[in-house]
Write an enzyme that holds these catalytic residues in place. Structure first.
Site, short mmCIF file in Angstrom:
data_model
loop_
_atom_site.label_atom_id
_atom_site.label_comp_id
_atom_site.label_asym_id
_atom_site.label_seq_id
_atom_site.Cartn_x
_atom_site.Cartn_y
_atom_site.Cartn_z
N TRP A 1 2.94 -7.20 -0.11
CA TRP A 1 2.32 -5.88 0.04
C TRP A 1 0.86 -6.04 -0.34
O TRP A 1 0.54 -6.33 -1.51
CB TRP A 1 3.03 -4.88 -0.87
CG TRP A 1 2.41 -3.54 -1.16
CD1 TRP A 1 1.93 -3.12 -2.37
CD2 TRP A 1 2.28 -2.41 -0.28
NE1 TRP A 1 1.51 -1.81 -2.29
CE2 TRP A 1 1.70 -1.35 -1.02
CE3 TRP A 1 2.58 -2.19 1.07
CZ2 TRP A 1 1.43 -0.10 -0.46
CZ3 TRP A 1 2.31 -0.94 1.63
CH2 TRP A 1 1.74 0.08 0.86
N ASP B 1 -8.56 3.32 -7.34
CA ASP B 1 -7.95 3.25 -6.01
C ASP B 1 -8.11 4.62 -5.35
O ASP B 1 -7.16 5.40 -5.28
CB ASP B 1 -6.46 2.88 -6.20
CG ASP B 1 -5.70 2.81 -4.89
OD1 ASP B 1 -6.33 2.67 -3.83
OD2 ASP B 1 -4.46 2.90 -4.95
N ARG C 1 3.62 6.66 5.85
CA ARG C 1 3.94 6.99 4.45
C ARG C 1 3.68 8.46 4.20
O ARG C 1 2.57 8.94 4.44
CB ARG C 1 3.08 6.11 3.54
CG ARG C 1 2.96 6.58 2.10
CD ARG C 1 2.30 5.50 1.28
NE ARG C 1 1.80 5.92 0.01
CZ ARG C 1 1.26 5.11 -0.90
NH1 ARG C 1 1.16 3.80 -0.65
NH2 ARG C 1 0.80 5.58 -2.04
#
Ligand code: SPV
Ligand code: MG
Length: 291
Positions: free
Chosen positions: A41, A55, A156
């Protein structure tokens, strides 16, 4: 068509549960491969952490891309690239798919938050979702942009992260399947597995699910397998967190001891790193070709 995209498809279509581990760099990706996991990932959280920035869509697409490219170059495993929100609108998604596919990614994942996103597990973070229509456009764009028909598109949903409930998460999951997603990643920040288990039980499409149990680590692979429907579990950031802990402890000890004479047993020898870097192959080539 590549060995990695075909392998990724086979893992999602198989009877078992594939396991991905998150990385922000090529060396960690190589360790993950050697430890016997199925998928890398390429984590936006880990890549951001390597730059010591949040992030939160701060890095450019190119920075994520180059980190992912290095991981693809360093391993033979399929790499699932975490492409956040797609770095803008559907035009950015198309460019990202073209670029990540060329870099060697076997799969790309886009999430239904608004750009710039905030990280999912941060308490009190801004979690704004894109409209279903906008994100469906992005998934359709991603499917249209791939050259390799086996490139896997993971959609997602952050509906649970945004506190919008099971109904909204299911509605979005269904819409993304219709738009052409090959798998649905459903993320949750609940600290027990109940929320994700409820979603999995309610999921009524043949499209496989992907989960990231960072916040609910008590859920084991055996339990996930027993639920069915989930074909990939992602341990998104555990090597990074272990490395931070080990380095902090080591640095404290060097400070305390006033030298590096007490820490040898806490580290691998440099020869181990040489081997991980591929020095034996370099030396072999040198003796054959360097004159
Ligand atoms: C990542 O590893 O970048 C992820 C998972 O997207 S999370 O940090 O939980 O959002
Ligand atoms: Mg991410």
């Amino acid at each position: 068509m590549s060995a990695q995209t075909q392998r990724m498809r086979a893992l999602l279509a198989g009877d078992g549960l594939a396991v991905a581990v998150g990385s922000g760099d090529a060396l960690t990706a190589r360790l993950i491969e050697r430890a016997g996991f199925d998928v890398i990932w390429s984590s936006s959280f880990c890549i951001s952490a390597a730059y010591a920035v949040p992030d939160a869509s701060l890095l450019s697409m190119t920075q994520y891309l180059e980190a992912t490219r290095a991981m693809c170059d360093a391993t033979a495993l399929p790499v699932l690239a975490d492409c956040d929100t797609g770095y803008g609108n559907a035009n950015n998604v198309i460019y990202a798919v073209e670029q990540f596919e060329r870099a060697g990614a076997a799969a790309v994942c886009f999430e239904d938050k608004r750009f710039p996103k905030d990280t999912s597990l941060l308490a009190g973070a801004r979690q704004e979702l894109a409209t279903v229509e906008e994100f469906v456009g992005k998934i359709e764009a991603a499917a249209a942009a791939r050259r390799d028909p086996d490139l896997v598109i993971v959609a997602r949903t952050e509906a649970l992260i945004a506190g919008q409930g099971q109904g909204e998460a299911l509605r979005r999951g269904h819409a993304y399947v219709e738009a052409g997603a090959d798998a649905i990643l459903v993320h949750s920040k609940a600290t027990t597995p109940d929320e994700i288990v409820a979603f999995i039980r309610a999921w009524d499409r043949p499209t496989p699910l992907v989960i990231i149990p960072t916040a609910y680590p008590s859920l084991t692979e055996a339990q996930i397998r027993a639920l069915g429907k989930v074909k990939l579990v992602i341990y998104a950031n555990q090597p990074l967190r272990a490395a931070v802990k080990a380095q902090e402890e080591l640095l404290r000890e060097i400070k305390r001891a006033g030298g590096i004479h007490t820490i040898e047993e806490r580290m691998v020898p440099v020869t181990h790193v040489f081997e991980l870097q591929g020095v034996p192959r370099l030396k072999e080539n040198e003796s054959r070709f360097v004159r």
